[in-house]
Scaffold this motif. Structure first.
Motif, mmCIF file in Angstrom:
data_model
loop_
_atom_site.group_PDB
_atom_site.id
_atom_site.type_symbol
_atom_site.label_atom_id
_atom_site.label_comp_id
_atom_site.label_asym_id
_atom_site.label_seq_id
_atom_site.Cartn_x
_atom_site.Cartn_y
_atom_site.Cartn_z
ATOM 1 N N LEU A 50 35.966 62.944 19.390
ATOM 2 C CA LEU A 50 36.199 62.165 18.180
ATOM 3 C C LEU A 50 37.145 62.914 17.246
ATOM 4 O O LEU A 50 38.035 62.335 16.646
ATOM 5 N N TYR A 51 36.954 64.221 17.140
ATOM 6 C CA TYR A 51 37.795 65.065 16.279
ATOM 7 C C TYR A 51 39.128 65.357 16.958
ATOM 8 O O TYR A 51 40.019 65.950 16.388
ATOM 9 N N ARG A 52 39.233 64.985 18.193
ATOM 10 C CA ARG A 52 40.419 65.158 19.036
ATOM 11 C C ARG A 52 40.800 66.617 19.266
ATOM 12 O O ARG A 52 41.979 66.994 19.247
ATOM 13 N N LEU A 76 43.004 62.305 10.596
ATOM 14 C CA LEU A 76 41.750 62.419 11.332
ATOM 15 C C LEU A 76 40.818 63.419 10.641
ATOM 16 O O LEU A 76 39.634 63.156 10.437
ATOM 17 N N ARG A 77 41.373 64.538 10.239
ATOM 18 C CA ARG A 77 40.567 65.561 9.567
ATOM 19 C C ARG A 77 40.105 65.088 8.201
ATOM 20 O O ARG A 77 39.032 65.480 7.738
ATOM 21 N N ALA A 78 40.920 64.249 7.554
ATOM 22 C CA ALA A 78 40.525 63.720 6.251
ATOM 23 C C ALA A 78 39.398 62.686 6.415
ATOM 24 O O ALA A 78 38.551 62.540 5.540
ATOM 25 N N ALA A 79 39.410 61.992 7.565
ATOM 26 C CA ALA A 79 38.444 60.898 7.754
ATOM 27 C C ALA A 79 37.075 61.395 8.190
ATOM 28 O O ALA A 79 36.085 60.690 8.046
ATOM 29 N N ILE A 80 37.036 62.606 8.764
ATOM 30 C CA ILE A 80 35.789 63.080 9.363
ATOM 31 C C ILE A 80 35.280 64.329 8.658
ATOM 32 O O ILE A 80 36.013 65.294 8.474
ATOM 33 N N GLY A 81 34.019 64.295 8.285
ATOM 34 C CA GLY A 81 33.348 65.476 7.738
ATOM 35 C C GLY A 81 32.354 65.972 8.759
ATOM 36 O O GLY A 81 31.749 65.176 9.473
ATOM 37 N N MET A 82 32.220 67.289 8.846
ATOM 38 C CA MET A 82 31.375 67.841 9.894
ATOM 39 C C MET A 82 30.408 68.853 9.300
ATOM 40 O O MET A 82 30.819 69.739 8.553
ATOM 41 N N VAL A 83 29.129 68.699 9.597
ATOM 42 C CA VAL A 83 28.160 69.742 9.265
ATOM 43 C C VAL A 83 27.667 70.309 10.595
ATOM 44 O O VAL A 83 26.955 69.625 11.335
ATOM 45 N N THR A 87 26.933 77.018 9.759
ATOM 46 C CA THR A 87 28.128 76.988 8.946
ATOM 47 C C THR A 87 28.658 78.406 8.766
ATOM 48 O O THR A 87 27.906 79.311 8.419
ATOM 49 N N VAL A 88 29.918 78.592 9.040
ATOM 50 C CA VAL A 88 30.557 79.888 8.770
ATOM 51 C C VAL A 88 31.276 79.746 7.436
ATOM 52 O O VAL A 88 32.176 78.933 7.299
ATOM 53 N N LEU A 89 30.831 80.515 6.447
ATOM 54 C CA LEU A 89 31.450 80.411 5.130
ATOM 55 C C LEU A 89 32.604 81.396 5.006
ATOM 56 O O LEU A 89 32.657 82.409 5.706
ATOM 57 N N PHE A 90 33.527 81.075 4.119
ATOM 58 C CA PHE A 90 34.603 82.015 3.806
ATOM 59 C C PHE A 90 34.008 83.156 2.993
ATOM 60 O O PHE A 90 33.126 82.936 2.157
ATOM 61 N N ASN A 91 34.502 84.378 3.212
ATOM 62 C CA ASN A 91 34.115 85.527 2.384
ATOM 63 C C ASN A 91 34.800 85.385 1.033
ATOM 64 O O ASN A 91 35.779 86.059 0.738
ATOM 65 N N ARG A 99 34.524 73.903 -2.980
ATOM 66 C CA ARG A 99 35.735 73.178 -3.353
ATOM 67 C C ARG A 99 36.654 72.938 -2.154
ATOM 68 O O ARG A 99 37.525 72.074 -2.198
ATOM 69 N N TYR A 100 36.444 73.712 -1.087
ATOM 70 C CA TYR A 100 37.225 73.518 0.139
ATOM 71 C C TYR A 100 37.127 72.072 0.629
ATOM 72 O O TYR A 100 38.051 71.554 1.254
ATOM 73 N N GLY A 101 36.039 71.391 0.288
ATOM 74 C CA GLY A 101 35.884 69.978 0.658
ATOM 75 C C GLY A 101 36.937 69.094 0.002
ATOM 76 O O GLY A 101 37.408 68.131 0.590
ATOM 77 N N ALA A 152 27.140 70.322 0.284
ATOM 78 C CA ALA A 152 27.826 70.114 -1.003
ATOM 79 C C ALA A 152 29.324 69.928 -0.767
ATOM 80 O O ALA A 152 29.963 69.058 -1.376
ATOM 81 N N ARG A 153 29.891 70.717 0.133
ATOM 82 C CA ARG A 153 31.313 70.619 0.482
ATOM 83 C C ARG A 153 31.624 69.232 1.052
ATOM 84 O O ARG A 153 32.626 68.609 0.695
ATOM 85 N N THR A 154 30.733 68.745 1.901
ATOM 86 C CA THR A 154 30.940 67.437 2.530
ATOM 87 C C THR A 154 30.781 66.310 1.512
ATOM 88 O O THR A 154 31.497 65.313 1.561
ATOM 89 N N LEU A 156 31.577 66.510 -1.634
ATOM 90 C CA LEU A 156 32.835 66.494 -2.388
ATOM 91 C C LEU A 156 33.943 65.832 -1.595
ATOM 92 O O LEU A 156 34.750 65.084 -2.125
ATOM 93 N N LYS A 157 33.987 66.121 -0.302
ATOM 94 C CA LYS A 157 35.039 65.574 0.548
ATOM 95 C C LYS A 157 34.884 64.054 0.694
ATOM 96 O O LYS A 157 35.863 63.340 0.764
ATOM 97 N N ALA A 158 33.621 63.591 0.706
ATOM 98 C CA ALA A 158 33.303 62.158 0.822
ATOM 99 C C ALA A 158 34.076 61.455 1.934
ATOM 100 O O ALA A 158 34.748 60.457 1.687
HETATM 101 P P1 ADP Z 1 38.197 69.792 6.912
HETATM 102 O O1 ADP Z 1 36.912 69.073 7.198
HETATM 103 O O2 ADP Z 1 38.371 70.124 5.460
HETATM 104 O O3 ADP Z 1 39.407 69.149 7.514
HETATM 105 P P2 ADP Z 1 38.264 71.579 9.140
HETATM 106 O O4 ADP Z 1 38.651 70.416 9.953
HETATM 107 O O5 ADP Z 1 39.186 72.751 9.110
HETATM 108 O O6 ADP Z 1 37.996 71.182 7.627
HETATM 109 O O7 ADP Z 1 36.851 72.071 9.641
HETATM 110 C C1 ADP Z 1 35.690 71.267 9.611
HETATM 111 C C2 ADP Z 1 34.654 72.021 8.806
HETATM 112 O O8 ADP Z 1 34.517 73.353 9.304
HETATM 113 C C3 ADP Z 1 35.057 72.149 7.364
HETATM 114 O O9 ADP Z 1 34.557 71.100 6.579
HETATM 115 C C4 ADP Z 1 34.454 73.452 6.993
HETATM 116 O O10 ADP Z 1 33.087 73.229 6.664
HETATM 117 C C5 ADP Z 1 34.451 74.274 8.224
HETATM 118 N N1 ADP Z 1 35.530 75.249 8.375
HETATM 119 C C6 ADP Z 1 36.736 75.075 8.916
HETATM 120 N N2 ADP Z 1 37.452 76.189 8.972
HETATM 121 C C7 ADP Z 1 36.651 77.153 8.480
HETATM 122 C C8 ADP Z 1 36.803 78.548 8.299
HETATM 123 N N3 ADP Z 1 37.902 79.202 8.652
HETATM 124 N N4 ADP Z 1 35.781 79.228 7.751
HETATM 125 C C9 ADP Z 1 34.678 78.584 7.388
HETATM 126 N N5 ADP Z 1 34.473 77.281 7.549
HETATM 127 C C10 ADP Z 1 35.438 76.563 8.083
#
Ligand code: ADP
Ligand code: ADP
Length: 236
Positions: A50-52, A76-83, A87-91, A99-101, A152-154, A156-158
């Protein structure tokens, strides 16, 4: 907006071994479909198609009738949110991670999203609030807290489409129930594909698809499948 259709999808990572063998299903806009089944059945492969991340070899994957191969990667990336499961968070700060959402989000919007994800109270009590650094450079979050940041990120992304890929699998039972409650809020009225191996996370799905060896073994509502089999006969 955001209906999904898999039509007779065949897929193999390597030609020797077929992973999906003619899988067809639909997720009508705003509905929730859960894919369950044993490990290795091909569940996550469905979300990757689905995410291709990969292209199907036969059949089609469409969103609102449009083949995903004809949708730009950006749309495609704008249309799909993924949990995901873990979850790997940014440092970086909690603010950056949420806000990354949606990069333009205001602090008020972030706080509203954090409240829905049931992490607002936690953030308000941190010394620097949203500015607190996480990961190696700062606060170490628990698995449940990380999932709440992802939620929370998802929020925001809605996105019109949501993929929950074993989103609560790594959590203990109490935390799982809390996170599930937050996910139920996010997935309400949003096209949602749930990948799960536990039944407790899929009870409210509009349809449950039991995948086994790359084929749909059973499908129905939770109540329907229970009535037929006592349990989902082919799940384990
Ligand atoms: P988006 O959903 O904003 O297009 P991506 O397609 O890059 O983001 O990735 C899907 C999800 O994976 C994101 O919503 C985010 O939660 C997470 N993600 C992606 N890249 C990273 C990264 N480098 N570090 C941490 N989380 C990430
Ligand atoms: P599930 O989510 O149901 O546990 P997956 O869709 O992750 O199953 O995997 C289905 C099968 O495909 C598994 O046997 C797995 O080993 C294999 N597989 C998954 N990813 C790859 C890959 N990138 N390359 C080759 N084989 C893979």
């Amino acid at each position: 907006q955001g209906s999904i259709a898999f039509k007779d999808v065949h897929f193999a990572y390597d030609p020797e071994r077929q992973i999906l063998k003619g899988v067809s299903f639909e997720v009508p806009a705003g509905k929730t479909v859960a894919i369950v089944g044993p490990s290795g059945a091909g569940k996550s492969t469905i979300s990757r198609l689905l995410y291709r991340f990969y292209d199907v070899q036969q059949g089609s994957v469409t969103i609102d009738g449009q083949d995903v191969r004809d949708i730009t990667q950006k749309s495609l990336r704008a249309a799909i949110g993924m949990v995901p499961q873990d979850t790997v968070l940014f440092n970086d700060s909690i603010a950056y991670n949420i806000r990354y959402g949606r990069l333009g989000a205001t602090d008020d919007e972030m706080m509203a999203a954090a409240d829905i994800a049931q992490i607002g109270h936690f953030i308000r009590n941190l010394p620097d609030g949203f500015g607190t650094m996480v990961g190696e450079r700062g606060l170490k979050l628990s698995g449940g807290e990380k999932q709440r940041v992802a939620i929370a990120r998802t929020i925001l992304k809605a996105p019109p489409i949501l993929i929950l890929d074993e989103a609560t699998s790594a959590l203990d039972t109490t935390t799982e129930q809390e996170i599930q409650a937050a996910l139920d809020v996010v997935s309400k009225n949003r096209t949602t594909l749930v990948i799960a191996h536990r039944l407790s996370t899929v009870i409210n799905a509009d349809e449950i698809i039991v995948l086994r060896h790359g084929e749909i073994a059973e499908r129905g509502t939770h109540a329907g499948l229970l009535a037929q089999n006592g349990l989902y006969a082919s799940m384990w």
